[in-house]
Write a protein that holds these residues in place. Structure first.
Motif, PDB file in Angstrom:
ATOM      1  N   ILE A  45     -36.179  26.429 -16.385  1.00 44.88           N
ATOM      2  CA  ILE A  45     -37.331  27.192 -15.925  1.00 44.88           C
ATOM      3  C   ILE A  45     -36.936  27.809 -14.575  1.00 44.88           C
ATOM      4  CG2 ILE A  45     -39.761  27.093 -15.250  1.00 44.88           C
ATOM      5  CD1 ILE A  45     -39.232  26.524 -18.244  1.00 44.88           C
ATOM      6  N   VAL A  46     -36.968  29.145 -14.486  1.00 38.81           N
ATOM      7  CA  VAL A  46     -36.454  29.813 -13.290  1.00 38.81           C
ATOM      8  C   VAL A  46     -37.550  30.414 -12.415  1.00 38.81           C
ATOM      9  CG1 VAL A  46     -34.191  30.276 -14.291  1.00 38.81           C
ATOM     10  CG2 VAL A  46     -36.029  31.953 -14.566  1.00 38.81           C
ATOM     11  N   SER A  47     -38.807  30.226 -12.798  1.00 42.65           N
ATOM     12  CA  SER A  47     -39.895  30.723 -11.943  1.00 42.65           C
ATOM     13  C   SER A  47     -41.012  29.676 -11.928  1.00 42.65           C
ATOM     14  CB  SER A  47     -40.430  32.062 -12.456  1.00 42.65           C
ATOM     15  OG  SER A  47     -41.220  31.876 -13.614  1.00 42.65           O
ATOM     16  N   GLY A  48     -42.002  29.917 -11.117  1.00 42.27           N
ATOM     17  CA  GLY A  48     -43.112  28.978 -11.006  1.00 42.27           C
ATOM     18  C   GLY A  48     -44.251  29.264 -11.965  1.00 42.27           C
ATOM     19  N   SER A  49     -44.057  30.163 -12.936  1.00 43.80           N
ATOM     20  CA  SER A  49     -45.155  30.565 -13.820  1.00 43.80           C
ATOM     21  C   SER A  49     -45.616  29.455 -14.760  1.00 43.80           C
ATOM     22  CB  SER A  49     -44.752  31.789 -14.639  1.00 43.80           C
ATOM     23  OG  SER A  49     -43.706  31.467 -15.534  1.00 43.80           O
ATOM     24  N   THR A  51     -45.919  26.231 -13.781  1.00 41.90           N
ATOM     25  CA  THR A  51     -46.500  25.148 -12.985  1.00 41.90           C
ATOM     26  C   THR A  51     -47.977  24.998 -13.347  1.00 41.90           C
ATOM     27  OG1 THR A  51     -44.956  25.681 -11.226  1.00 41.90           O
ATOM     28  CG2 THR A  51     -46.861  24.368 -10.616  1.00 41.90           C
ATOM     29  N   ASP A  55     -42.128  22.520 -13.441  1.00 45.80           N
ATOM     30  CA  ASP A  55     -41.787  23.081 -12.137  1.00 45.80           C
ATOM     31  C   ASP A  55     -40.546  23.943 -12.255  1.00 45.80           C
ATOM     32  OD1 ASP A  55     -43.860  21.823 -10.759  1.00 45.80           O
ATOM     33  OD2 ASP A  55     -42.684  19.987 -10.506  1.00 45.80           O
ATOM     34  N   GLU A  56     -40.379  24.847 -11.314  1.00 47.90           N
ATOM     35  CA  GLU A  56     -39.178  25.666 -11.260  1.00 47.90           C
ATOM     36  C   GLU A  56     -37.961  24.751 -11.177  1.00 47.90           C
ATOM     37  OE1 GLU A  56     -37.293  29.178  -8.448  1.00 47.90           O
ATOM     38  OE2 GLU A  56     -39.391  28.611  -8.217  1.00 47.90           O
ATOM     39  N   HIS A  89     -42.284  30.278 -22.275  1.00 43.47           N
ATOM     40  CA  HIS A  89     -43.639  30.233 -21.733  1.00 43.47           C
ATOM     41  C   HIS A  89     -44.580  29.571 -22.728  1.00 43.47           C
ATOM     42  CE1 HIS A  89     -46.885  31.277 -19.054  1.00 43.47           C
ATOM     43  NE2 HIS A  89     -45.973  31.677 -18.210  1.00 43.47           N
TER      44      HIS A  89
END
Length: 89
Positions: A45-49, A51, A55-56, A89
């Motif tokens: 997971i490379v972004s906080g989307s 959360t 987690d990133e 996602h």
């Protein structure tokens, strides 16, 4: 303690340390290889989307399933129609 018994003690410690290092390496290799052997893909997971679910920097494992088996709330990895990279996602 005499010199001979000290050498034996050092050898035992060395053998134990070598065995422990080998066991740790074997477990690490198994953790890395097991998902691939089970047919799972690994994604970071490379972004906080995602959360607070992920987690990133989290590592997720994905399995190929028929689209008909997907349900609302499932986390999926897909290639968008106009995309050049996978999205989870």
């Amino acid at each position: 303690m005499n010199q001979a018994s000290t050498r034996i003690g050092v050898r035992r410690v060395g053998r134990f340390a070598s065995g422990a290092a080998l066991a740790v390496a074997a477990v690490a290799a198994l953790l890395v290889l097991a998902p691939a052997l089970l047919g799972w893909e690994r994604y970071a997971i490379v972004s906080g989307s995602m959360t607070p679910a992920f987690d990133e920097g989290s590592l997720v494992l994905a399995d190929v399933v028929p689209v008909a088996d997907l349900r609302v709330g499932d986390v999926i990895t897909y290639m968008p129609p106009a995309g050049d990279h996978l999205i989870t996602h």
